[in-house]
Write an enzyme that holds these catalytic residues in place. Structure first.
Site, PDB file in Angstrom:
ATOM      1  N   CYS A  66      -2.460  12.735  17.844  1.00 15.26           N
ATOM      2  CA  CYS A  66      -2.983  13.553  16.741  1.00 15.26           C
ATOM      3  C   CYS A  66      -4.221  14.327  17.179  1.00 15.26           C
ATOM      4  O   CYS A  66      -5.150  13.746  17.761  1.00 15.26           O
ATOM      5  CB  CYS A  66      -3.323  12.668  15.542  1.00 15.26           C
ATOM      6  N   CYS A 116      -2.103  -9.348   2.214  1.00 12.89           N
ATOM      7  CA  CYS A 116      -2.541  -8.150   2.947  1.00 12.89           C
ATOM      8  C   CYS A 116      -3.842  -8.418   3.702  1.00 12.89           C
ATOM      9  O   CYS A 116      -4.463  -7.488   4.215  1.00 12.89           O
ATOM     10  CB  CYS A 116      -2.703  -6.964   1.993  1.00 12.89           C
ATOM     11  N   GLU A 139      -0.495 -10.189 -14.440  1.00  8.09           N
ATOM     12  CA  GLU A 139      -1.308  -9.156 -13.791  1.00  8.09           C
ATOM     13  C   GLU A 139      -2.423  -8.778 -14.764  1.00  8.09           C
ATOM     14  O   GLU A 139      -2.181  -8.586 -15.952  1.00  8.09           O
ATOM     15  CB  GLU A 139      -0.443  -7.940 -13.465  1.00  8.09           C
ATOM     16  N   CYS A 185     -11.196  11.858  12.816  1.00  8.02           N
ATOM     17  CA  CYS A 185     -10.656  11.463  11.519  1.00  8.02           C
ATOM     18  C   CYS A 185     -10.729   9.949  11.317  1.00  8.02           C
ATOM     19  O   CYS A 185     -10.538   9.177  12.252  1.00  8.02           O
ATOM     20  CB  CYS A 185      -9.208  11.948  11.397  1.00  8.02           C
TER      21      CYS A 185
END
Length: 454
Positions: free
Chosen positions: A74, A411, A336, A80
């Site tokens: 990239c 995660c 939730e 970035c």
């Protein structure tokens, strides 16, 4: 100055330490944070102030390279902040992520040998179905510079975003320049355009463009808005949701005070595991659909849902895991705390003709208690908490409830390890851990794990 990279930090930057003599002749440790370096490398760096305790800098030269180093494809990579590991070949990234998960378990006294090799992608590029781009005060559209949220790198391409998303984003960037529209200045809180959110369903092909601005598309902005509508509807027929969202809040978040649907509707349809979902601009949904499908498949394989069982889906979101599990169990309850996600989950269940679900907008512990009071204990529990983890109180509540099997989708390997360690005292055994790479070229790694009651 020469430094040896001995490990990476939580952001994927190389870490090194050197010892220097101060003015009194005493040795002092200088910690170096070196982005774009890899474990085991020897690098040449320039230290501006050796008296500091730590400094961050890019390497001047790679003296001894990691054998897995490669050329970043990239053109934005060096500046970035979207990717940190394009200079590391994909096999090296996957091995590091496997070792990271193993180390997290080892740190809490659990067996790292049950961790399987990380499941990677066949093609680890253009995998994201959602991106948020930011406007500079001058109207350039791009991504933040690494470590500098005040500077925007103008976008020429993005190798992790879906190709259709990039094309539509470039069109919006050209439209901004054509009308000489200003971007938002985070220091002075002046300017018009703040963010552009782009979503794409790889399954249905539908695209959402959500433009966040400080003013409504009326009055002197009406002509510009009409031109944007014409550009998008003419050139990008897959854009089924084009919105102009007003946000004047100082906080730098993609939130809505007023929403104008310029074309199409205020949501798009996406699909996963054979089920259809409605996605609004603020809907949380897995951003890598290819690997997210593997998460669902693994969860089903490990959980082995049975048609006579009751199940709880904790931190259920919009029902990503709820729907495929609900089709295989007697009853499913999703919990939730975000009410808008619960409303979406209810709607998604109806859209998919599933009528054995209950969804509650509750705190995790209170929700578990309420479900147990209404229809008894669950046989199977799935938990998919945020990066901060579920926490000890929630995990102990789960342990006391004694479900037969627990599927943990994580995660964050570190909070996953501390959370699951809480369940050992309740007679659970961590049987299998499967890392999955949802975010190639970044530090993040997901896991699906199975705990069973001894």
């Amino acid at each position: 100055m020469v430094a040896k990279i001995d490990h990476l930090d939580g952001k994927g930057n190389g870490q090194a330490a050197i010892w220097r003599e101060n003015e009194l002749g005493n040795l002092r440790k200088l910690k170096l944070i070196i982005p774009q370096s890899l474990p085991g490398e020897t690098v040449q760096v320039t230290v501006d102030d050796p008296s500091m305790r730590w400094q961050k800098m890019l390497p001047d030269e790679i003296l001894v390279a990691n054998p897995d180093r490669t050329e970043a494809p990239c053109p934005h990579f060096e500046l970035c902040g979207g990717c940190v590991w394009q200079h590391w070949n994909y096999e090296g990234q996957l091995k590091y992520k496997t070792d990271y998960v193993k180390k997290a378990l080892q740190n809490v006294g659990m067996n790292p040998d049950i961790v399987l090799d990380t499941i990677g992608m066949e093609d680890p590029w253009h995998y994201r179905n959602k991106m948020e781009f930011t406007f500079s005060p001058g109207g350039d559209l791009g991504l933040h510079e690494q470590g500098n949220f005040r500077k925007i790198i103008p976008l020429e391409t993005c190798l992790i975003a879906g190709r259709n998303m990039v094309d539509a984003t470039m069109e919006v960037g050209e439209w901004v320049k054509a009308f000489d529209l200003s971007g938002y200045n985070k220091d002075t809180h002046e300017g018009l355009l703040r963010h552009l959110m782009v979503r794409e369903s790889f399954a249905t092909g539908e695209v959402m463009l959500a433009l966040f601005a400080t003013k409504a598309p009326i009055g002197d902005l009406a002509a510009a808005a009409e031109d944007l509508i014409e550009r998008i509807t003419k050139n990008y027929p897959n854009v089924k949701s084009l919105m102009w969202i007003v946000n004047t809040d100082i906080a730098d978040r993609t939130q809505s005070e007023e929403t104008f649907v310029l074309a199409g509707r205020d949501f798009i349809y996406d699909e996963m595991a054979g089920y259809r979902y409605r996605l609004w601009f603020d809907t949380f949904f897995q951003t890598n659909p290819v690997q997210a499908q593997k998460l669902v498949d693994l969860a089903l394989e490990m959980g082995k849902p049975q048609e006579d069982e009751k199940m709880i889906d904790l931190f259920c979101g919009v029902g990503t895991f709820s729907l495929p599990f609900a089709a295989r169990v007697k009853e499913l309850a999703g919990i939730e705390i975000v009410e808008t996600s619960i409303e979406s989950a209810k709607r998604n269940a109806v859209d998919n003709d599933l009528h054995n679900t209950t969804f509650l907008a509750r705190d995790a512990r209170k929700g578990i208690d309420e479900i147990h009071e209404s229809w008894g204990l669950a046989d199977l529990l799935l938990i998919d908490p945020p990066r901060s983890g579920a926490g000890g109180k929630v995990m102990r509540r789960i342990g006391r409830a004694q479900p037969k099997r627990i599927v943990y989708v994580s995660c964050n390997p570190e909070t996953f390890a501390t959370d699951t360690a809480e369940l050992l005292q309740f007679g659970y055994k961590l049987q299998q851990v499967q890392p999955v790479d949802l975010f190639p070229h970044t530090v993040h790694v997901e896991c699906v794990a199975l705990l069973i009651k001894n």
